[in-house]
Motif scaffolding. Structure first.
Motif, PDB file in Angstrom:
ATOM      1  N   ALA A  12      29.854  50.335 -40.206  1.00 54.72           N
ATOM      2  CA  ALA A  12      29.167  51.132 -39.173  1.00 54.72           C
ATOM      3  C   ALA A  12      29.853  50.910 -37.828  1.00 54.72           C
ATOM      4  O   ALA A  12      30.194  49.779 -37.476  1.00 54.72           O
ATOM      5  CB  ALA A  12      27.703  50.740 -39.099  1.00 54.72           C
ATOM      6  N   TYR A  13      30.049  52.001 -37.111  1.00 55.57           N
ATOM      7  CA  TYR A  13      30.761  51.955 -35.831  1.00 55.57           C
ATOM      8  C   TYR A  13      29.791  52.174 -34.672  1.00 55.57           C
ATOM      9  O   TYR A  13      28.785  52.878 -34.813  1.00 55.57           O
ATOM     10  CB  TYR A  13      31.803  53.076 -35.760  1.00 55.57           C
ATOM     11  N   THR A  14      30.167  51.626 -33.505  1.00 57.60           N
ATOM     12  CA  THR A  14      29.493  51.987 -32.259  1.00 57.60           C
ATOM     13  C   THR A  14      30.557  52.440 -31.263  1.00 57.60           C
ATOM     14  O   THR A  14      31.728  52.076 -31.389  1.00 57.60           O
ATOM     15  CB  THR A  14      28.675  50.799 -31.694  1.00 57.60           C
ATOM     16  N   GLY A  15      30.151  53.284 -30.315  1.00 59.16           N
ATOM     17  CA  GLY A  15      31.077  53.728 -29.271  1.00 59.16           C
ATOM     18  C   GLY A  15      31.906  54.940 -29.648  1.00 59.16           C
ATOM     19  O   GLY A  15      32.656  55.434 -28.821  1.00 59.16           O
ATOM     20  N   VAL A  16      31.778  55.420 -30.883  1.00 55.69           N
ATOM     21  CA  VAL A  16      32.647  56.529 -31.308  1.00 55.69           C
ATOM     22  C   VAL A  16      31.879  57.852 -31.426  1.00 55.69           C
ATOM     23  O   VAL A  16      32.472  58.896 -31.714  1.00 55.69           O
ATOM     24  CB  VAL A  16      33.352  56.238 -32.660  1.00 55.69           C
ATOM     25  N   SER A  17      30.571  57.788 -31.210  1.00 57.42           N
ATOM     26  CA  SER A  17      29.739  58.977 -31.416  1.00 57.42           C
ATOM     27  C   SER A  17      28.500  58.840 -30.530  1.00 57.42           C
ATOM     28  O   SER A  17      28.382  57.881 -29.780  1.00 57.42           O
ATOM     29  CB  SER A  17      29.375  59.025 -32.905  1.00 57.42           C
ATOM     30  N   ASP A  18      27.558  59.780 -30.633  1.00 55.80           N
ATOM     31  CA  ASP A  18      26.372  59.671 -29.774  1.00 55.80           C
ATOM     32  C   ASP A  18      25.322  58.717 -30.360  1.00 55.80           C
ATOM     33  O   ASP A  18      24.298  58.455 -29.754  1.00 55.80           O
ATOM     34  CB  ASP A  18      25.770  61.066 -29.513  1.00 55.80           C
ATOM     35  N   LYS A  19      25.584  58.211 -31.565  1.00 54.24           N
ATOM     36  CA  LYS A  19      24.705  57.234 -32.219  1.00 54.24           C
ATOM     37  C   LYS A  19      25.561  56.474 -33.236  1.00 54.24           C
ATOM     38  O   LYS A  19      26.718  56.866 -33.459  1.00 54.24           O
ATOM     39  CB  LYS A  19      23.509  57.936 -32.866  1.00 54.24           C
ATOM     40  N   PRO A  20      25.015  55.406 -33.853  1.00 52.49           N
ATOM     41  CA  PRO A  20      25.858  54.668 -34.793  1.00 52.49           C
ATOM     42  C   PRO A  20      26.408  55.590 -35.883  1.00 52.49           C
ATOM     43  O   PRO A  20      25.695  56.474 -36.363  1.00 52.49           O
ATOM     44  CB  PRO A  20      24.912  53.633 -35.391  1.00 52.49           C
ATOM     45  N   PHE A  21      27.672  55.365 -36.236  1.00 55.88           N
ATOM     46  CA  PHE A  21      28.318  56.241 -37.219  1.00 55.88           C
ATOM     47  C   PHE A  21      28.646  55.436 -38.466  1.00 55.88           C
ATOM     48  O   PHE A  21      29.364  54.438 -38.401  1.00 55.88           O
ATOM     49  CB  PHE A  21      29.594  56.839 -36.629  1.00 55.88           C
ATOM     50  N   ARG A  22      28.114  55.899 -39.602  1.00 56.07           N
ATOM     51  CA  ARG A  22      28.414  55.236 -40.883  1.00 56.07           C
ATOM     52  C   ARG A  22      28.969  56.275 -41.849  1.00 56.07           C
ATOM     53  O   ARG A  22      28.274  57.229 -42.224  1.00 56.07           O
ATOM     54  CB  ARG A  22      27.140  54.593 -41.436  1.00 56.07           C
ATOM     55  N   PRO A  23      30.215  56.115 -42.287  1.00 52.79           N
ATOM     56  CA  PRO A  23      30.848  57.116 -43.156  1.00 52.79           C
ATOM     57  C   PRO A  23      30.476  56.889 -44.626  1.00 52.79           C
ATOM     58  O   PRO A  23      31.297  56.377 -45.406  1.00 52.79           O
ATOM     59  CB  PRO A  23      32.339  56.874 -42.907  1.00 52.79           C
ATOM     60  N   TYR A  24      29.277  57.291 -45.008  1.00 58.94           N
ATOM     61  CA  TYR A  24      28.752  56.965 -46.350  1.00 58.94           C
ATOM     62  C   TYR A  24      29.659  57.464 -47.476  1.00 58.94           C
ATOM     63  O   TYR A  24      29.927  56.750 -48.433  1.00 58.94           O
ATOM     64  CB  TYR A  24      27.343  57.556 -46.514  1.00 58.94           C
TER      65      TYR A  24
END
Ligand SMILES: Cc1cc2nc3c(=O)[nH]c(=O)nc-3n(C[C@H](O)[C@H](O)[C@H](O)COP(=O)(O)OP(=O)(O)OC[C@H]3O[C@@H](n4cnc5c(N)ncnc54)[C@H](O)[C@@H]3O)c2cc1C
Length: 283
Positions: free
Chosen positions: A211-223
Protein backbone atom coordinates in the motif's frame (compact mmCIF):
# COMPACT_ATOMS: atom_id res chain seq x y z
CA UNK A 1 -2.40 33.54 14.87
CA UNK A 2 -5.17 32.57 17.30
CA UNK A 3 -7.98 30.02 16.78
CA UNK A 4 -11.54 31.43 16.59
CA UNK A 5 -13.59 31.67 19.78
CA UNK A 6 -15.14 28.29 20.52
CA UNK A 7 -16.43 26.18 23.38
CA UNK A 8 -14.53 23.29 24.97
CA UNK A 9 -16.07 20.12 26.43
CA UNK A 10 -14.18 17.69 28.66
CA UNK A 11 -16.21 14.45 28.80
CA UNK A 12 -16.15 12.10 31.79
CA UNK A 13 -16.77 8.91 29.78
CA UNK A 14 -17.07 7.64 26.20
CA UNK A 15 -20.88 7.64 26.39
CA UNK A 16 -20.81 11.23 27.67
CA UNK A 17 -18.53 12.16 24.74
CA UNK A 18 -20.79 10.46 22.19
CA UNK A 19 -23.89 12.20 23.62
CA UNK A 20 -22.14 15.56 23.34
CA UNK A 21 -20.99 14.80 19.79
CA UNK A 22 -24.57 14.09 18.72
CA UNK A 23 -25.44 17.80 19.34
CA UNK A 24 -23.69 18.68 16.05
CA UNK A 25 -21.07 21.31 15.15
CA UNK A 26 -18.55 19.62 17.44
CA UNK A 27 -14.96 18.64 16.46
CA UNK A 28 -13.13 15.92 18.39
CA UNK A 29 -9.72 17.05 19.68
CA UNK A 30 -7.02 14.37 19.93
CA UNK A 31 -3.35 15.47 19.71
CA UNK A 32 -4.30 18.77 18.06
CA UNK A 33 -1.36 18.50 15.63
CA UNK A 34 -3.60 18.93 12.58
CA UNK A 35 -6.77 20.33 14.15
CA UNK A 36 -5.23 23.35 15.90
CA UNK A 37 -3.52 24.66 12.72
CA UNK A 38 -6.81 24.13 10.81
CA UNK A 39 -8.61 26.24 13.44
CA UNK A 40 -5.94 28.94 13.32
CA UNK A 41 -6.22 29.14 9.53
CA UNK A 42 -10.05 29.22 9.82
CA UNK A 43 -10.31 26.09 7.64
CA UNK A 44 -12.59 24.74 10.39
CA UNK A 45 -14.87 26.81 12.64
CA UNK A 46 -16.76 24.39 14.93
CA UNK A 47 -18.85 25.64 17.82
CA UNK A 48 -17.21 23.21 20.28
CA UNK A 49 -14.11 21.09 20.71
CA UNK A 50 -14.67 17.72 22.35
CA UNK A 51 -11.46 16.69 24.15
CA UNK A 52 -10.82 12.95 23.69
CA UNK A 53 -7.74 12.93 25.91
CA UNK A 54 -9.53 12.25 29.23
CA UNK A 55 -11.15 9.08 27.80
CA UNK A 56 -9.38 6.00 29.18
CA UNK A 57 -11.59 3.85 26.91
CA UNK A 58 -9.69 5.17 23.87
CA UNK A 59 -6.17 4.92 25.26
CA UNK A 60 -5.21 1.24 25.29
CA UNK A 61 -3.32 -1.45 23.40
CA UNK A 62 -5.06 -4.82 23.92
CA UNK A 63 -3.81 -8.18 22.70
CA UNK A 64 -6.12 -11.02 21.71
CA UNK A 65 -5.30 -14.42 20.24
CA UNK A 66 -5.57 -13.31 16.60
CA UNK A 67 -5.63 -9.53 16.85
CA UNK A 68 -4.21 -6.45 18.49
CA UNK A 69 -6.68 -3.66 19.23
CA UNK A 70 -5.37 -0.13 19.48
CA UNK A 71 -7.40 2.71 20.98
CA UNK A 72 -7.74 5.89 18.92
CA UNK A 73 -5.87 8.21 21.32
CA UNK A 74 -2.73 6.08 21.55
CA UNK A 75 0.08 8.43 20.53
CA UNK A 76 2.71 7.77 17.87
CA UNK A 77 5.33 7.71 20.62
CA UNK A 78 3.39 5.07 22.62
CA UNK A 79 3.28 2.91 19.47
CA UNK A 80 7.04 3.28 19.12
CA UNK A 81 7.60 2.34 22.78
CA UNK A 82 5.11 -0.55 22.97
CA UNK A 83 6.72 -4.01 23.09
CA UNK A 84 3.43 -5.53 21.89
CA UNK A 85 3.39 -3.33 18.79
CA UNK A 86 7.06 -4.01 18.10
CA UNK A 87 6.56 -7.79 18.27
CA UNK A 88 3.03 -8.32 16.91
CA UNK A 89 2.69 -5.35 14.52
CA UNK A 90 6.27 -4.63 13.37
CA UNK A 91 5.15 -2.77 10.23
CA UNK A 92 3.07 -0.34 12.33
CA UNK A 93 5.98 0.02 14.76
CA UNK A 94 8.35 0.88 11.93
CA UNK A 95 5.96 3.46 10.46
CA UNK A 96 5.28 5.14 13.84
CA UNK A 97 9.01 5.84 14.19
CA UNK A 98 8.88 7.73 10.87
CA UNK A 99 5.95 10.06 11.68
CA UNK A 100 7.01 13.72 11.92
CA UNK A 101 9.43 14.72 14.67
CA UNK A 102 9.60 14.03 18.40
CA UNK A 103 7.09 16.77 19.32
CA UNK A 104 4.54 15.49 16.78
CA UNK A 105 5.03 11.89 17.94
CA UNK A 106 4.51 12.91 21.58
CA UNK A 107 1.18 14.63 20.92
CA UNK A 108 -0.28 13.11 17.74
CA UNK A 109 -2.46 10.00 17.86
CA UNK A 110 -3.17 7.09 15.55
CA UNK A 111 -6.90 7.89 15.58
CA UNK A 112 -6.29 11.56 14.77
CA UNK A 113 -4.04 10.66 11.88
CA UNK A 114 -6.53 8.17 10.39
CA UNK A 115 -9.54 10.46 10.90
CA UNK A 116 -7.61 13.34 9.34
CA UNK A 117 -6.87 11.22 6.20
CA UNK A 118 -4.04 13.35 4.85
CA UNK A 119 -3.18 11.81 1.43
CA UNK A 120 0.52 11.77 2.43
CA UNK A 121 0.12 10.44 5.99
CA UNK A 122 1.81 7.17 6.96
CA UNK A 123 -0.81 5.13 8.86
CA UNK A 124 -3.51 5.09 6.13
CA UNK A 125 -1.15 2.98 3.97
CA UNK A 126 -0.22 0.80 6.93
CA UNK A 127 -3.79 -0.03 8.00
CA UNK A 128 -4.64 -0.69 4.34
CA UNK A 129 -1.74 -3.16 4.00
CA UNK A 130 -2.75 -4.94 7.24
CA UNK A 131 -6.43 -5.20 6.14
CA UNK A 132 -7.19 -3.64 9.54
CA UNK A 133 -10.72 -2.79 10.65
CA UNK A 134 -11.71 0.59 12.06
CA UNK A 135 -14.36 0.72 14.80
CA UNK A 136 -16.61 3.76 14.57
CA UNK A 137 -19.01 4.56 17.40
CA UNK A 138 -21.88 7.00 17.85
CA UNK A 139 -24.49 7.24 20.61
CA UNK A 140 -26.59 4.88 18.44
CA UNK A 141 -24.04 2.03 18.23
CA UNK A 142 -20.77 0.66 16.85
CA UNK A 143 -19.85 -0.37 13.30
CA UNK A 144 -16.67 -1.83 11.82
CA UNK A 145 -15.30 -0.57 8.51
CA UNK A 146 -12.52 -2.22 6.50
CA UNK A 147 -9.51 0.08 6.05
CA UNK A 148 -9.92 -0.12 2.26
CA UNK A 149 -13.43 1.37 2.58
CA UNK A 150 -12.65 3.99 5.25
CA UNK A 151 -10.69 6.51 3.14
CA UNK A 152 -12.85 8.35 0.62
CA UNK A 153 -10.47 11.08 -0.63
CA UNK A 154 -8.25 13.87 0.69
CA UNK A 155 -9.24 14.57 4.33
CA UNK A 156 -12.47 12.66 3.76
CA UNK A 157 -13.45 9.40 5.43
CA UNK A 158 -16.40 7.16 6.16
CA UNK A 159 -16.79 8.86 9.61
CA UNK A 160 -20.15 10.57 10.16
CA UNK A 161 -20.37 13.81 12.12
CA UNK A 162 -21.78 12.03 15.18
CA UNK A 163 -19.19 9.23 15.15
CA UNK A 164 -15.79 8.78 16.77
CA UNK A 165 -13.09 6.45 15.55
CA UNK A 166 -12.67 4.48 18.77
CA UNK A 167 -10.40 1.53 17.96
CA UNK A 168 -8.37 -0.05 15.18
CA UNK A 169 -8.34 -3.85 14.98
CA UNK A 170 -5.14 -5.29 13.47
CA UNK A 171 -4.80 -8.99 12.61
CA UNK A 172 -1.71 -10.69 14.04
CA UNK A 173 0.24 -11.98 11.05
CA UNK A 174 2.82 -14.71 11.50
CA UNK A 175 5.79 -15.40 9.23
CA UNK A 176 5.57 -12.20 7.19
CA UNK A 177 8.49 -10.07 6.02
CA UNK A 178 7.70 -6.37 6.29
CA UNK A 179 8.93 -2.85 5.61
CA UNK A 180 7.59 0.68 5.81
CA UNK A 181 9.71 2.80 3.45
CA UNK A 182 9.33 6.55 3.12
CA UNK A 183 11.02 9.19 0.98
CA UNK A 184 10.99 12.72 2.44
CA UNK A 185 12.59 15.96 1.30
CA UNK A 186 13.56 16.98 4.86
CA UNK A 187 13.65 15.03 8.13
CA UNK A 188 10.24 15.13 9.84
CA UNK A 189 8.26 15.83 6.64
CA UNK A 190 5.17 14.07 5.40
CA UNK A 191 5.98 11.45 2.74
CA UNK A 192 6.76 12.40 -0.82
CA UNK A 193 6.06 8.72 -1.39
CA UNK A 194 5.62 6.06 1.28
CA UNK A 195 5.13 2.33 0.92
CA UNK A 196 3.95 -0.37 3.34
CA UNK A 197 4.78 -3.98 2.42
CA UNK A 198 3.84 -7.29 4.04
CA UNK A 199 4.96 -10.47 2.28
CA UNK A 200 4.94 -14.19 2.99
CA UNK A 201 7.54 -16.02 0.94
CA UNK A 202 8.23 -19.74 0.80
CA UNK A 203 10.31 -20.09 -2.36
CA UNK A 204 7.44 -18.32 -4.15
CA UNK A 205 5.25 -15.42 -3.01
CA UNK A 206 2.39 -16.87 -0.95
CA UNK A 207 0.88 -13.53 0.06
CA UNK A 208 1.89 -9.97 -0.68
CA UNK A 209 0.22 -6.70 0.34
CA UNK A 210 1.55 -3.37 -0.87
CA UNK A 211 0.00 0.00 0.00
CA UNK A 212 1.29 3.43 -0.99
CA UNK A 213 0.83 6.91 0.43
CA UNK A 214 1.52 10.22 -1.32
CA UNK A 215 0.78 8.90 -4.82
CA UNK A 216 -2.99 9.42 -4.94
CA UNK A 217 -5.80 11.21 -3.10
CA UNK A 218 -6.06 8.27 -0.66
CA UNK A 219 -4.03 5.14 0.12
CA UNK A 220 -3.39 3.14 -3.04
CA UNK A 221 -3.29 -0.66 -3.01
CA UNK A 222 -2.84 -2.43 -6.37
CA UNK A 223 -4.90 -5.55 -5.56
CA UNK A 224 -4.88 -7.05 -9.06
CA UNK A 225 -1.13 -6.57 -9.52
CA UNK A 226 -0.53 -8.14 -6.09
CA UNK A 227 -2.47 -11.21 -7.26
CA UNK A 228 -0.28 -11.46 -10.35
CA UNK A 229 2.75 -11.96 -8.08
CA UNK A 230 1.32 -14.91 -6.18
CA UNK A 231 3.08 -18.27 -6.65
CA UNK A 232 5.89 -16.45 -8.48
CA UNK A 233 9.54 -16.71 -7.47
CA UNK A 234 10.83 -13.24 -6.48
CA UNK A 235 13.45 -11.93 -8.90
CA UNK A 236 14.82 -8.59 -10.06
CA UNK A 237 12.92 -8.86 -13.37
CA UNK A 238 9.61 -9.61 -11.67
CA UNK A 239 10.10 -6.66 -9.30
CA UNK A 240 11.12 -4.19 -12.04
CA UNK A 241 8.13 -5.23 -14.15
CA UNK A 242 5.83 -4.75 -11.12
CA UNK A 243 7.32 -1.28 -10.44
CA UNK A 244 6.64 -0.12 -14.03
CA UNK A 245 3.08 -1.45 -13.99
CA UNK A 246 2.15 -0.09 -10.56
CA UNK A 247 3.45 3.41 -11.37
CA UNK A 248 1.38 3.44 -14.57
CA UNK A 249 -1.80 2.87 -12.51
CA UNK A 250 -1.67 6.16 -10.58
CA UNK A 251 -2.01 9.79 -11.49
CA UNK A 252 0.64 11.04 -9.05
CA UNK A 253 -0.09 14.55 -7.71
CA UNK A 254 2.09 17.66 -8.08
CA UNK A 255 2.56 19.87 -5.02
CA UNK A 256 5.19 21.73 -3.00
CA UNK A 257 6.93 18.44 -2.19
CA UNK A 258 7.47 17.41 -5.80
CA UNK A 259 6.09 17.29 -9.33
CA UNK A 260 3.93 14.46 -10.59
CA UNK A 261 6.74 13.22 -12.83
CA UNK A 262 9.31 13.25 -10.03
CA UNK A 263 6.92 11.43 -7.66
CA UNK A 264 6.41 8.71 -10.25
CA UNK A 265 10.18 8.22 -10.61
CA UNK A 266 10.53 8.07 -6.82
CA UNK A 267 7.65 5.61 -6.62
CA UNK A 268 9.34 3.25 -9.09
CA UNK A 269 12.74 3.42 -7.42
CA UNK A 270 11.22 3.00 -3.93
CA UNK A 271 9.21 0.01 -5.15
CA UNK A 272 12.25 -1.73 -6.63
CA UNK A 273 14.50 -1.14 -3.61
CA UNK A 274 11.86 -1.99 -1.00
CA UNK A 275 10.59 -5.14 -2.70
CA UNK A 276 14.13 -6.41 -3.25
CA UNK A 277 14.82 -6.01 0.46
CA UNK A 278 11.53 -7.51 1.65
CA UNK A 279 11.63 -10.41 -0.81
CA UNK A 280 15.34 -11.12 -0.31
CA UNK A 281 16.41 -10.50 -3.91
CA UNK A 282 20.10 -9.72 -4.35
CA UNK A 283 21.27 -8.04 -7.60
C1 LIG B 1 5.15 19.32 11.78
C2 LIG B 1 4.27 18.11 11.53
C3 LIG B 1 4.80 17.02 10.87
C4 LIG B 1 4.00 15.90 10.64
N1 LIG B 1 4.54 14.83 9.97
C5 LIG B 1 3.79 13.75 9.74
C6 LIG B 1 4.32 12.63 9.06
O1 LIG B 1 5.50 12.57 8.70
N2 LIG B 1 3.49 11.57 8.83
C7 LIG B 1 2.19 11.56 9.25
O2 LIG B 1 1.49 10.58 9.01
N3 LIG B 1 1.66 12.60 9.91
C8 LIG B 1 2.43 13.69 10.17
N4 LIG B 1 1.89 14.74 10.86
C9 LIG B 1 0.48 14.68 11.32
C10 LIG B 1 0.44 14.00 12.69
O3 LIG B 1 0.57 12.62 12.49
C11 LIG B 1 -0.86 14.25 13.45
O4 LIG B 1 -0.68 13.63 14.65
C12 LIG B 1 -2.15 13.75 12.82
O5 LIG B 1 -2.39 14.21 11.54
C13 LIG B 1 -3.35 14.19 13.60
O6 LIG B 1 -3.39 13.54 14.80
P1 LIG B 1 -3.84 14.29 16.10
O7 LIG B 1 -3.94 13.25 17.15
O8 LIG B 1 -2.95 15.44 16.37
O9 LIG B 1 -5.31 14.76 15.70
P2 LIG B 1 -6.02 16.17 15.78
O10 LIG B 1 -5.18 17.21 15.15
O11 LIG B 1 -6.48 16.44 17.17
O12 LIG B 1 -7.30 15.87 14.86
C14 LIG B 1 -7.18 15.73 13.47
C15 LIG B 1 -8.58 15.55 12.85
O13 LIG B 1 -9.13 14.28 13.21
C16 LIG B 1 -10.33 14.43 13.99
N5 LIG B 1 -10.23 13.39 15.02
C17 LIG B 1 -9.20 13.20 15.87
N6 LIG B 1 -9.39 12.07 16.58
C18 LIG B 1 -10.57 11.55 16.18
C19 LIG B 1 -11.32 10.38 16.52
N7 LIG B 1 -10.86 9.50 17.42
N8 LIG B 1 -12.50 10.17 15.90
C20 LIG B 1 -12.97 11.03 14.97
N9 LIG B 1 -12.30 12.15 14.57
C21 LIG B 1 -11.12 12.39 15.19
C22 LIG B 1 -10.30 15.86 14.51
O14 LIG B 1 -11.60 16.36 14.77
C23 LIG B 1 -9.61 16.58 13.36
O15 LIG B 1 -10.54 16.83 12.32
C24 LIG B 1 2.66 15.88 11.10
C25 LIG B 1 2.13 16.98 11.78
C26 LIG B 1 2.93 18.09 12.02
C27 LIG B 1 2.34 19.24 12.77
Amino acid sequence: MYPPQLGYYRPVSLSDALDFLSNGDVKPLAGGQSLIPMLKFRILKPKFLLDLNPLKELNHISVGEDSVIIGATVTHDSLVKSGTVRIDLPLLHQSAKKVGDMQVRNMGTIGGSLANADPSADYPAVVTAYNAKLRLQSSKGVREVEAKDFFKGPYTTELREDELLVEIVFPKLKGYNYKYAKVVRRAGDFALVGMAVLAKVDGVMKDIRIAYTGVSDKPFRPYELEKSLLDTKPSENVIRDFAEKVASQVNTPSDSRGSSEYRKKVMKALTVNTLKEVLGVVS
